[in-house]
Design an enzyme around this catalytic site. Structure first.
Site, PDB file in Angstrom:
ATOM      1  N   TYR A 145       0.860  -1.192   0.000  1.00 31.99           N
ATOM      2  CA  TYR A 145       0.000   0.000   0.000  1.00 31.99           C
ATOM      3  C   TYR A 145       0.890   1.234   0.000  1.00 31.99           C
ATOM      4  O   TYR A 145       1.857   1.308   0.756  1.00 31.99           O
ATOM      5  CB  TYR A 145      -0.893   0.008   1.241  1.00 31.99           C
ATOM      6  CG  TYR A 145      -1.739   1.254   1.389  1.00 31.99           C
ATOM      7  CD1 TYR A 145      -2.787   1.512   0.506  1.00 31.99           C
ATOM      8  CD2 TYR A 145      -1.485   2.179   2.398  1.00 31.99           C
ATOM      9  CE1 TYR A 145      -3.566   2.656   0.634  1.00 31.99           C
ATOM     10  CE2 TYR A 145      -2.274   3.325   2.543  1.00 31.99           C
ATOM     11  CZ  TYR A 145      -3.311   3.560   1.656  1.00 31.99           C
ATOM     12  OH  TYR A 145      -4.074   4.693   1.789  1.00 31.99           O
ATOM     13  N   ASP A 240       9.275   2.768  -0.316  1.00 39.96           N
ATOM     14  CA  ASP A 240       8.244   3.417   0.482  1.00 39.96           C
ATOM     15  C   ASP A 240       8.447   2.985   1.931  1.00 39.96           C
ATOM     16  O   ASP A 240       8.000   1.917   2.341  1.00 39.96           O
ATOM     17  CB  ASP A 240       6.853   3.030  -0.027  1.00 39.96           C
ATOM     18  CG  ASP A 240       5.745   3.664   0.796  1.00 39.96           C
ATOM     19  OD1 ASP A 240       6.058   4.318   1.809  1.00 39.96           O
ATOM     20  OD2 ASP A 240       4.568   3.493   0.436  1.00 39.96           O
ATOM     21  N   LYS A 268       4.498   8.971   8.921  1.00 41.03           N
ATOM     22  CA  LYS A 268       4.238   8.404  10.241  1.00 41.03           C
ATOM     23  C   LYS A 268       5.254   8.859  11.314  1.00 41.03           C
ATOM     24  O   LYS A 268       5.088   9.932  11.865  1.00 41.03           O
ATOM     25  CB  LYS A 268       4.141   6.879  10.110  1.00 41.03           C
ATOM     26  CG  LYS A 268       2.978   6.516   9.156  1.00 41.03           C
ATOM     27  CD  LYS A 268       2.529   5.090   9.175  1.00 41.03           C
ATOM     28  CE  LYS A 268       1.210   4.953   8.434  1.00 41.03           C
ATOM     29  NZ  LYS A 268       1.286   4.286   7.141  1.00 41.03           N
TER      30      LYS A 268
HETATM   31  C1  LIG Z   1       0.554   4.713   5.829  1.00 40.10           C
HETATM   32  C2  LIG Z   1       1.260   4.450   4.559  1.00 40.10           C
HETATM   33  C3  LIG Z   1       1.165   5.316   3.454  1.00 40.10           C
HETATM   34  C4  LIG Z   1       0.208   6.468   3.399  1.00 40.10           C
HETATM   35  O1  LIG Z   1       0.476   7.443   4.358  1.00 40.10           O
HETATM   36  P1  LIG Z   1      -0.714   8.453   4.773  1.00 40.10           P
HETATM   37  O2  LIG Z   1      -0.055   9.391   5.720  1.00 40.10           O
HETATM   38  O3  LIG Z   1      -1.789   7.604   5.366  1.00 40.10           O
HETATM   39  O4  LIG Z   1      -1.169   9.127   3.530  1.00 40.10           O
HETATM   40  C5  LIG Z   1       1.965   5.063   2.360  1.00 40.10           C
HETATM   41  N1  LIG Z   1       2.800   4.018   2.336  1.00 40.10           N
HETATM   42  C6  LIG Z   1       2.902   3.157   3.363  1.00 40.10           C
HETATM   43  C7  LIG Z   1       3.867   2.021   3.287  1.00 40.10           C
HETATM   44  C8  LIG Z   1       2.131   3.334   4.497  1.00 40.10           C
HETATM   45  O5  LIG Z   1       2.206   2.444   5.502  1.00 40.10           O
END
Ligand SMILES: *Cc1c(COP(=O)(O)O)cnc(C)c1O
Length: 436
Positions: A145, A240, A268
């Site tokens: 994701y 990511d 995060k």
């Molecule tokens: C949480 C997450 C996102 C998206 O971040 P948001 O702040 O919710 O937009 C993208 N990539 C990964 C791997 C994530 O865990």
């Protein structure tokens, strides 16, 4: 046992003017059924519902709360920042400090741009990869994701190595056709893909350790192949690390695998719980974004002083020697304890851990191996997970309300918290075993 009807009432009220009663879908408990708990405060390892029932929290706001909730030093930094004004729309020295810190800790990152969410970071990194290479195609992996931007809400088409199909209504097929989705953890699929599309691929985006299909740590060969193929074909390798950055270890998943991606996305943890994201990498690539280059990217509140000053306070603790070892010890103790309880009651459980993050899979039977890709995660027993989740919740243990999510621990989780969690799991497993 926590018994309450208050959450049902709050959820009904929320649904009146908020779609599904939530501002992010997983919070609605759709995967596990039942009613979400409404939290009004948190401290250390615990979150408290509106009647002040305490829950030991293994979600940690989906990762950011690595120092525990309402950490005094972070809260103090935010208070001081608030008193100085919430936003200026000008450069601030705090942004430079955070950028310096990230570049110092993560050697592959030479320049970094702040955003307001992980979604913005990944979306911008994709645009940058396309702008830098002058190519359109993007490769992603099944079960990863990367936020909710159009190019990334795409799954594999019907045939292998086919063009993608949108996973959300509202994503134009014309967008999805530029995204190729491959199975995770499959080096051969990467080679086949580059053989077919090599000269058209702008970049590959990957969760270097997957945390959005439970938690999967891929083979070293997967990453070696990715790095090799991207380099050979001039494609941008994007890690990511919105979830794994400063979570699985100080240097993130890239330090664990010894891989230098071209771009890295963060989020995060770096904002300590305030809305934040960032993407960074090689200077040559990062110089292509505005105002230096022609790839446009912007944000009215990007680099917000509250988020930056919270992040600076948090980095002070993360960089203390041994921080991640202590965190990993807590995770190991927790997961080993739950595993032993599962074994005692004949529940087939497989786990993964790294740094302050863990995954738990209720696999089909005792012969099943730990899932290593999305298909294998979907074969896990969701009914057992749901029973486990609700059994734990009733005993004041808050796990992610979905079998497709990872678990997170903080430095504030005590031995007593961990023992209470293991005991709760033992009680739930015992009940499951006697019901079976
Ligand atoms: C949480 C997450 C996102 C998206 O971040 P948001 O702040 O919710 O937009 C993208 N990539 C990964 C791997 C994530 O865990």
């Amino acid at each position: 046992m926590i018994m309450s009807t208050k959450n049902e009432q709050l959820f009904a009220q929320a649904r009146k003017h908020i779609p599904g009663g939530v501002n992010s879908p997983v919070r609605a408990f759709a995967g596990v059924g039942g009613t979400p708990i409404f939290i009004h405060r948190a401290e250390g390892s615990k979150i408290y519902d509106t009647e002040d029932n305490a829950y030991i929290d293994y979600v940690g706001s989906w990762g950011p709360m690595i120092l525990g909730h309402a950490h005094p030093k972070v809260i103090d930094a935010v208070k001081r920042a608030a008193e100085d004004g919430l936003s200026f729309g000008t450069p601030t020295p705090f942004e430079t400090t955070v950028a310096d810190k990230i570049c110092e800790i993560v050697p592959s990152v030479e320049m970094v741009r702040m955003t307001n969410s992980g979604t913005e970071a990944t979306m911008s990194a994709i645009r940058l990869a396309r702008g830098y290479t002058g190519r359109d195609k993007i490769v992603k992996f099944e079960g990863c994701y990367h936020g909710h931007s159009d190019s990334l809400l795409v799954k594999a088409g019907s045939g292998m190595l086919d063009i993608g199909e949108p996973t959300s209504k509202g994503v134009p097929a014309d967008f999805a056709k530029h995204t190729i989705t491959l199975p995770y953890n499959d080096p051969q699929a990467i080679k086949d893909c580059f053989e077919k599309w090599g000269e058209d691929i702008a970049g590959v985006i990957v969760e270097p350790i997957a945390g959005n299909m439970n938690m999967i740590i891929p083979e070293q060969d997967f990453h070696d192949t990715l790095r090799e193929q991207c380099t050979a074909h001039g494609a941008v390798l994007i890690f990511d690390e919105v979830m794994t950055g400063f979570r699985v270890g100080l240097g993130g998943a890239q330090a664990h695998f010894g891989i230098e991606p071209d771009l890295t996305c963060f989020g995060k943890i770096i904002g300590a719980g305030l809305p934040v994201g960032a993407f960074g990498g090689k200077e040559e690539i990062m110089s292509c974004i505005a105002p230096l280059g022609g790839v446009y990217q912007a944000g009215t509140l990007s680099g917000n002083p509250l988020a930056m000053r919270a992040g600076i306070a948090m980095f002070e603790d993360l960089t203390v020697d041994g921080f991640y070892d202590t965190l990993a010890d807590k995770v190991t103790k927790l997961v080993d304890g739950i595993q032993a309880a599962a074994d005692r009651h004949g529940i087939a459980l497989r786990t993964n851990t790294l740094g302050g993050m863990f995954g738990m899979f209720f696999v089909q039977d005792e012969n099943s191996t730990t899932p290593s890709n999305f298909d294998e995660v979907t074969q896990c027993d969701m009914t057992i997970f749901n029973t486990f989740f609700h059994g734990m919740l009733a005993q004041g243990i808050y796990l992610a309300p979905s079998a497709y999510e990872a678990g997170f621990i903080s430095s504030k989780h005590t031995d007593a918290d961990i023992d209470a969690t293991i005991n709760a799991a033992d009680a739930v497993f015992a009940r499951m075993a006697s019901a079976a």
